[in-house]
Enzyme design. Structure first.
Site, PDB file in Angstrom:
ATOM      1  N   SER A  10       0.929  -1.387  -0.089  1.00  9.38           N
ATOM      2  CA  SER A  10      -0.101   0.068   0.019  1.00  9.38           C
ATOM      3  C   SER A  10       0.919   1.288  -0.085  1.00  9.38           C
ATOM      4  O   SER A  10       0.385   2.329  -0.070  1.00  9.38           O
ATOM      5  CB  SER A  10      -1.045  -0.070   1.061  1.00  9.38           C
ATOM      6  OG  SER A  10       0.021  -0.262   2.262  1.00  9.38           O
ATOM      7  N   VAL A  12       4.349   3.842  -1.387  1.00 12.09           N
ATOM      8  CA  VAL A  12       4.633   4.497  -2.483  1.00 12.09           C
ATOM      9  C   VAL A  12       5.431   3.381  -3.172  1.00 12.09           C
ATOM     10  O   VAL A  12       5.001   3.150  -4.484  1.00 12.09           O
ATOM     11  CB  VAL A  12       5.460   5.805  -2.223  1.00 12.09           C
ATOM     12  CG1 VAL A  12       5.911   6.203  -3.608  1.00 12.09           C
ATOM     13  CG2 VAL A  12       4.785   6.608  -1.670  1.00 12.09           C
ATOM     14  N   ILE A  13       6.142   2.743  -2.774  1.00  7.60           N
ATOM     15  CA  ILE A  13       6.988   1.862  -3.597  1.00  7.60           C
ATOM     16  C   ILE A  13       6.298   0.469  -3.782  1.00  7.60           C
ATOM     17  O   ILE A  13       6.435  -0.009  -4.898  1.00  7.60           O
ATOM     18  CB  ILE A  13       8.235   1.303  -3.003  1.00  7.60           C
ATOM     19  CG1 ILE A  13       9.398   2.495  -2.839  1.00  7.60           C
ATOM     20  CG2 ILE A  13       8.969   0.264  -3.432  1.00  7.60           C
ATOM     21  CD1 ILE A  13      10.483   2.287  -1.950  1.00  7.60           C
ATOM     22  N   ARG A  35      -1.407  -3.960   6.351  1.00  6.33           N
ATOM     23  CA  ARG A  35      -2.138  -4.086   7.572  1.00  6.33           C
ATOM     24  C   ARG A  35      -3.268  -3.098   7.459  1.00  6.33           C
ATOM     25  O   ARG A  35      -4.477  -3.201   8.066  1.00  6.33           O
ATOM     26  CB  ARG A  35      -1.105  -3.880   8.704  1.00  6.33           C
ATOM     27  CG  ARG A  35      -0.077  -5.091   8.951  1.00  6.33           C
ATOM     28  CD  ARG A  35       0.560  -4.593  10.283  1.00  6.33           C
ATOM     29  NE  ARG A  35       1.522  -5.880  10.714  1.00  6.33           N
ATOM     30  CZ  ARG A  35       2.809  -5.984  10.079  1.00  6.33           C
ATOM     31  NH1 ARG A  35       3.309  -4.919   9.782  1.00  6.33           N
ATOM     32  NH2 ARG A  35       3.289  -7.133  10.518  1.00  6.33           N
ATOM     33  N   CYS A 153      18.108   4.082  -3.094  1.00  2.00           N
ATOM     34  CA  CYS A 153      18.087   5.073  -4.290  1.00  2.00           C
ATOM     35  C   CYS A 153      19.152   5.960  -4.381  1.00  2.00           C
ATOM     36  O   CYS A 153      19.709   5.844  -5.652  1.00  2.00           O
ATOM     37  CB  CYS A 153      16.562   5.920  -4.345  1.00  2.00           C
ATOM     38  SG  CYS A 153      16.285   6.821  -2.719  1.00  2.00           S
TER      39      CYS A 153
END
Length: 354
Positions: A10, A12-13, A35, A153
């Site tokens: 759920s 962003v990644i 969760r 990143c």
């Protein structure tokens, strides 16, 4: 066809993993956990996926993963959480691709130093067996492992920009300066108040200017290439972008190095790489790398400039932090491990103009 589960889907990644895997010809997403949103349709949390997936989020558990009959599990969890999952997944015969830092550093004690764990890494053998998932440096290890640790990143952008110089012994390794600019999506779905729009817009703000944890990855990987210790002074900045990372690095040359020497180093290492472009052009619109031309892709654009007056080299790199800095690099490594074309599911060109 490989069956994939995403733990922590759920965020962003996690959303980017879903988006990219839905376009992969050899993957079926069969499980996505959250969760907070268990029981909710995925597209209600990731509206861009409406019409592309009808799965609901499930509660995260090993039993749920095994019940889904997944072949590969992507873990998009906060640091310190994946270490609770990966040993069980490997024991069950699954490929674990971890996008947290939990298996990136090879020295177990480094987790105390850099991530403030109360004790060294509890699974040193698994840590040793994990492949650092930067394909251009570790392709053979990625092919043979059951645990892939996807690099950070900013570490990705920094390492790729400097690796040819370090490998070719063209720079002094005792003091390399790296300055990184990162977009707001790097803070994830649950950032601090400083990541709210009114704090983030129109800003260039340094954060953790010394001791940033990505320093450990950068030094680890460059030291492996050099065969000796490489010391990096790394400072990141939050900037007014949604996606992207731009890195500028500075290093003293190790001797009388010419521009053709630099070209040979970069072309020799990256000339045949699908996802790395050398951008150093006197003509055209793009003389050096720019985030604008990599956003939405798995590309790394690298460039350099020789400063003969001070006997130094300046290097540049640009990536999309959510794709090449996370989900895309995870899928690139997955493709290598499974014997698929390396660019499967990753054949994107940046929209232009944007």
């Amino acid at each position: 066809m490989r069956r994939a589960c995403i733990i922590g889907a759920s965020g962003v990644i996690g959303g980017e993993l879903l988006r990219l895997l839905l376009g992969h010809n050899n993957v079926e997403v069969v499980c996505a956990t959250s969760r907070r949103f268990a029981g909710e349709f995925i597209y209600r949390v990731h509206p861009n996926l409406r019409g592309f997936i009808n799965l609901k989020f499930t509660q995260p558990s090993i039993d749920a993963v095994l019940k889904s009959e997944s072949d590969v599990v992507f873990l998009a969890l906060p640091h310190g959480e994946s270490v609770k999952w990966v040993p069980k997944l490997v024991e069950s015969g699954l490929l674990a691709i971890d996008l947290s830092a939990d298996f990136r550093l090879k020295n177990p004690d480094d987790y105390v130093k850099w991530y403030h764990w109360p004790q060294p890494h509890p699974y040193p053998d698994l840590l040793k067996a994990a492949a650092y998932g930067l394909p251009e440096l570790h392709r053979d290890e990625i092919k043979a492992t059951k645990v892939i640790a996807v690099p950070g990143c900013m570490a990705t952008a920094s390492i790729v920009s400097l690796a040819p110089l370090v490998k070719g012994h063209l720079i002094n390794n005792d003091f390399i300066v790296v300055d990184a600019k990162i977009a707001s999506s790097g803070a994830g779905a649950e950032g601090t108040v400083l990541d709210y729009h009114w704090h983030r817009t129109h800003v260039v703000r340094p954060y953790q200017p010394v001791g940033h944890r990505h320093t450990a990855e950068i030094e680890q990987e460059l030291s492996l290439l050099a065969g000796s210790q490489v010391n990096v002074a790394f400072t990141p900045h939050a900037v007014d972008m949604v996606r992207g990372i731009f890195v500028t690095g500075h290093a003293r040359l190790s001797g009388s190095i010419s521009e053709p020497d630099l070209w040979r180093a970069y072309r020799g290492m990256y000339g045949n790489e699908r996802f790395i472009r050398i951008v150093k052009d006197k003509a055209g619109l793009a003389h050096y790398p720019s985030v604008k031309y990599v956003v939405g892709t798995n590309m790394v654009d690298v460039g350099f400039e020789l400063d003969q007056r001070l006997n130094r080299v300046v290097v540049f790199s640009a990536i999309d932090n959510l794709i090449r800095g996370a989900a895309g690099q995870a899928i690139q490594s997955f493709n290598i491990n499974q014997g698929f074309p390396e660019d499967e599911g990753l054949r994107f060109i940046t929209p232009y103009p944007v």
